[in-house]
Design a protein around this motif. Sequence first.
Motif, PDB file in Angstrom:
ATOM      1  N   PRO A  89      28.489  -0.773-101.742  1.00  0.00           N
ATOM      2  CA  PRO A  89      27.831   0.364-101.084  1.00  0.00           C
ATOM      3  C   PRO A  89      28.053   1.653-101.869  1.00  0.00           C
ATOM      4  N   LYS A  90      27.612   1.645-103.090  1.00  0.00           N
ATOM      5  CA  LYS A  90      27.721   2.813-103.969  1.00  0.00           C
ATOM      6  C   LYS A  90      26.348   3.041-104.605  1.00  0.00           C
ATOM      7  N   SER A  91      26.268   4.025-105.469  1.00  0.00           N
ATOM      8  CA  SER A  91      24.989   4.281-106.123  1.00  0.00           C
ATOM      9  C   SER A  91      24.691   3.184-107.141  1.00  0.00           C
ATOM     10  N   ILE A  92      23.451   3.128-107.594  1.00  0.00           N
ATOM     11  CA  ILE A  92      23.048   2.147-108.597  1.00  0.00           C
ATOM     12  C   ILE A  92      23.928   2.293-109.831  1.00  0.00           C
ATOM     13  N   PHE A  93      24.086   3.545-110.275  1.00  0.00           N
ATOM     14  CA  PHE A  93      24.902   3.809-111.455  1.00  0.00           C
ATOM     15  C   PHE A  93      26.326   3.300-111.267  1.00  0.00           C
ATOM     16  N   ASP A  94      26.923   3.670-110.139  1.00  0.00           N
ATOM     17  CA  ASP A  94      28.321   3.292-109.908  1.00  0.00           C
ATOM     18  C   ASP A  94      28.495   1.776-109.807  1.00  0.00           C
ATOM     19  N   ASN A  95      27.466   1.100-109.323  1.00  0.00           N
ATOM     20  CA  ASN A  95      27.531  -0.355-109.261  1.00  0.00           C
ATOM     21  C   ASN A  95      27.653  -0.958-110.655  1.00  0.00           C
ATOM     22  N   ILE A  96      26.785  -0.506-111.548  1.00  0.00           N
ATOM     23  CA  ILE A  96      26.793  -1.067-112.904  1.00  0.00           C
ATOM     24  C   ILE A  96      28.056  -0.631-113.641  1.00  0.00           C
ATOM     25  N   ALA A  97      28.462   0.616-113.414  1.00  0.00           N
ATOM     26  CA  ALA A  97      29.618   1.139-114.144  1.00  0.00           C
ATOM     27  C   ALA A  97      30.933   0.598-113.588  1.00  0.00           C
ATOM     28  N   TYR A  98      30.852  -0.131-112.476  1.00  0.00           N
ATOM     29  CA  TYR A  98      32.079  -0.581-111.815  1.00  0.00           C
ATOM     30  C   TYR A  98      32.992  -1.386-112.741  1.00  0.00           C
ATOM     31  N   GLY A  99      32.400  -2.401-113.377  1.00  0.00           N
ATOM     32  CA  GLY A  99      33.203  -3.263-114.245  1.00  0.00           C
ATOM     33  C   GLY A  99      33.864  -2.505-115.387  1.00  0.00           C
ATOM     34  N   PRO A 100      33.062  -1.772-116.194  1.00  0.00           N
ATOM     35  CA  PRO A 100      33.677  -0.989-117.277  1.00  0.00           C
ATOM     36  C   PRO A 100      34.729  -0.003-116.765  1.00  0.00           C
ATOM     37  N   ARG A 101      34.480   0.582-115.597  1.00  0.00           N
ATOM     38  CA  ARG A 101      35.431   1.570-115.077  1.00  0.00           C
ATOM     39  C   ARG A 101      36.759   0.926-114.722  1.00  0.00           C
ATOM     40  N   ASP A 139      37.939  -1.415-116.033  1.00  0.00           N
ATOM     41  CA  ASP A 139      38.525  -1.774-117.324  1.00  0.00           C
ATOM     42  C   ASP A 139      39.134  -0.547-118.003  1.00  0.00           C
ATOM     43  N   GLY A 140      38.959   0.616-117.391  1.00  0.00           N
ATOM     44  CA  GLY A 140      39.602   1.826-117.919  1.00  0.00           C
ATOM     45  C   GLY A 140      38.670   2.753-118.663  1.00  0.00           C
ATOM     46  N   LEU A 141      37.375   2.410-118.738  1.00  0.00           N
ATOM     47  CA  LEU A 141      36.441   3.269-119.467  1.00  0.00           C
ATOM     48  C   LEU A 141      36.078   4.492-118.618  1.00  0.00           C
ATOM     49  N   LYS A 142      36.287   5.690-119.191  1.00  0.00           N
ATOM     50  CA  LYS A 142      35.994   6.903-118.419  1.00  0.00           C
ATOM     51  C   LYS A 142      34.888   7.730-119.069  1.00  0.00           C
ATOM     52  N   ASP A 143      34.666   7.518-120.351  1.00  0.00           N
ATOM     53  CA  ASP A 143      33.710   8.325-121.105  1.00  0.00           C
ATOM     54  C   ASP A 143      32.307   8.226-120.507  1.00  0.00           C
ATOM     55  N   LYS A 144      31.786   9.396-120.097  1.00  0.00           N
ATOM     56  CA  LYS A 144      30.512   9.392-119.362  1.00  0.00           C
ATOM     57  C   LYS A 144      29.352   8.893-120.214  1.00  0.00           C
ATOM     58  N   ILE A 145      29.342   9.305-121.490  1.00  0.00           N
ATOM     59  CA  ILE A 145      28.225   8.917-122.356  1.00  0.00           C
ATOM     60  C   ILE A 145      28.224   7.412-122.564  1.00  0.00           C
ATOM     61  N   MET A 146      29.410   6.870-122.827  1.00  0.00           N
ATOM     62  CA  MET A 146      29.475   5.422-123.028  1.00  0.00           C
ATOM     63  C   MET A 146      29.087   4.676-121.761  1.00  0.00           C
ATOM     64  N   LEU A 147      29.540   5.203-120.616  1.00  0.00           N
ATOM     65  CA  LEU A 147      29.189   4.552-119.351  1.00  0.00           C
ATOM     66  C   LEU A 147      27.677   4.551-119.143  1.00  0.00           C
ATOM     67  N   SER A 148      27.036   5.707-119.415  1.00  0.00           N
ATOM     68  CA  SER A 148      25.584   5.744-119.224  1.00  0.00           C
ATOM     69  C   SER A 148      24.888   4.768-120.150  1.00  0.00           C
ATOM     70  N   GLU A 149      25.426   4.653-121.365  1.00  0.00           N
ATOM     71  CA  GLU A 149      24.819   3.692-122.289  1.00  0.00           C
ATOM     72  C   GLU A 149      24.909   2.275-121.751  1.00  0.00           C
ATOM     73  N   ILE A 150      26.110   1.937-121.264  1.00  0.00           N
ATOM     74  CA  ILE A 150      26.297   0.585-120.727  1.00  0.00           C
ATOM     75  C   ILE A 150      25.378   0.355-119.542  1.00  0.00           C
ATOM     76  N   VAL A 151      25.285   1.369-118.675  1.00  0.00           N
ATOM     77  CA  VAL A 151      24.426   1.235-117.502  1.00  0.00           C
ATOM     78  C   VAL A 151      22.985   0.984-117.937  1.00  0.00           C
TER      79      VAL A 151
END
Lengths: 285, 301
Positions: free
Chosen positions: A132-144, A146-158
């Motif tokens: 029950p989170k946003s679309i972005f947060d759903n996709i970014a969940y796994g990398p996050r 895993d410790g990934l915080k960098d916004k640009i990298m997260l957006s790329e992964i998403v």
Amino acid sequence: MKMMQTNSNVTLEETRVQEDPKPESTKLETDVENEYCEVKVENLNFFYGSVQALFNVTIKVQEKGVAALIGPSGCGKSTFLRVLNRMNDLIPGTRLEGKVSIHGENIYTPNTDVVNLRKKVGMVFQHPNPFPKSIFDNIAYGPRIDGLKDKIMLSEIVETSLQGAALWNEVKDRLNEPALALSGGQQQRLCIARALAVKPRILLMDEPTSAIDPIATQKIEDLIRDLCANYTIIIVTHNMQQAARISDHTGFFLQGEMVEWGKTSSLFTNPEDQRTEDYITGRFG
Amino acid sequence: MKTEALSRGIVLEKKKSEWRSYELVGFWALRLTLVLVLLILGVIVFDIVSKGAGVINWEFLTQPPRVGMTEGGIFPAIVGTFYVTMITIAFAVPLGVGAAIYLNEYAVQGKFTRLVRMSVRNLAGVPSIVFGLFGMAIFVKIFGFGPSLIAAGFTLGLLTLPVTVTASEEALRTVPKAYREGSFALGATRWQVVRTVVLPRAIPGILTGTILGLARAAGETAPILATGAAFFLPHLPDSIRSQFMALPYHLFIMSTQHHAISQVRPIAYGTALVLLALVCLLNLAAVLLRKRYRDRVAKGL
């Protein structure tokens, strides 16, 4: 679903005593030794408490492509799928015998890093279960996690994950909207994208289209065909036509046993086992 | 034969109408109980409001008692209740929520967890005066806090613990299994699952339950009687080791212990009204939180 198979237990004891596999068909074994197996399961027995759910299952899945597991409800195919990423660990009282290796590594040793295993072996469930989170947060969940915080990298992964799941064009303008606002089919593709975001090598799918309408199912099937160029996909399905449409190999489960395993084309046109034939021709199930 | 069937039919009709009248009586009895309950509540609230509203003014809420507590306000009691409730929160919430998380997410379910759950629930039935005595023995004496805010706050914390644990567990249990599985399947550790998926979902429920427990604790007299509440203090508490005045205890004094009871009766009613308002406020907060939570679930965020 109670299964009593004292006979197979006895044979299991015997095969387990012979640690050395040579006495069996030597030619076959050397073949196996030479080929690289993505997933290799040998003599798997699985128990829920005292109830045995899988009997002596042996299977070798090759890299890339789609492997489908079919069979009637309660035949153990979902249980088998959950053996491969150790999701059954979450159910108290389960027990397993035999050997399960992924990329040549036994995944049921005391030293196995289950968290890491699940990152390598992604899973998509029967009912779409976006958080029950946003679309972005759903996709970014796994990398996050895993410790990934960098916004640009997260957006790329998403972005790449959503593109990989053929959902990007539909949601790129509303990444901050709740994932639960999407349609069922979109939610399921979101779950696939979410799994892709942790860069797995194997994708397990547990009846991913059984809760979804036919058009969305078609999209997911197309997606699975696209994905199998880069991922090994093992899919459990109720739907034999689906297995025939999308898989390269098919396994037929019945009452906890793997009755037959082979190329999809030959299994459906020329089954070796009478029970397989009965099932695929619709005589039961 | 026809007449027989007919007479049987008449008997059936008779039975039916008999049942209908029984039903009618039953419904009216139920309605009556409802009215009775509302009436009791209404009488209590009306009594307190009608007799207490007169003394409530700015001075009453912001001034300490004067002239042997026959005049002035109840400000120190309000502050004391506020402080002690804060300490109760600081003590009971982490402990209760932590215990609930362990019980629901980590512990292997079996005889032991059942026993723990049963004990926690039974704890809720222990009379509050027993908590008071226990608090005095443990916090005041053995821990050496003396009669103080911290001793009373901890005692009230123990009192609310069963409510906090039970409500938190309930809230954790309502988080769908699919979320947990989804998180585990992405390679989350158990703590990551709890922190990122389970708790965000459960926190509103946990808060609601906890606030309701606190509302009860804030109105308790017996547990603070022997652990730190004071009859009268000339100044506000300046540390957690200070004694304090509290609304429920002040009310108790004003209605039974004061030397001029009939003279201070309006003050007692005013105190009761403030206490009632405070508890209502806390309950209202719980209701609003629950509403916000439901809206959020409906929105899917």
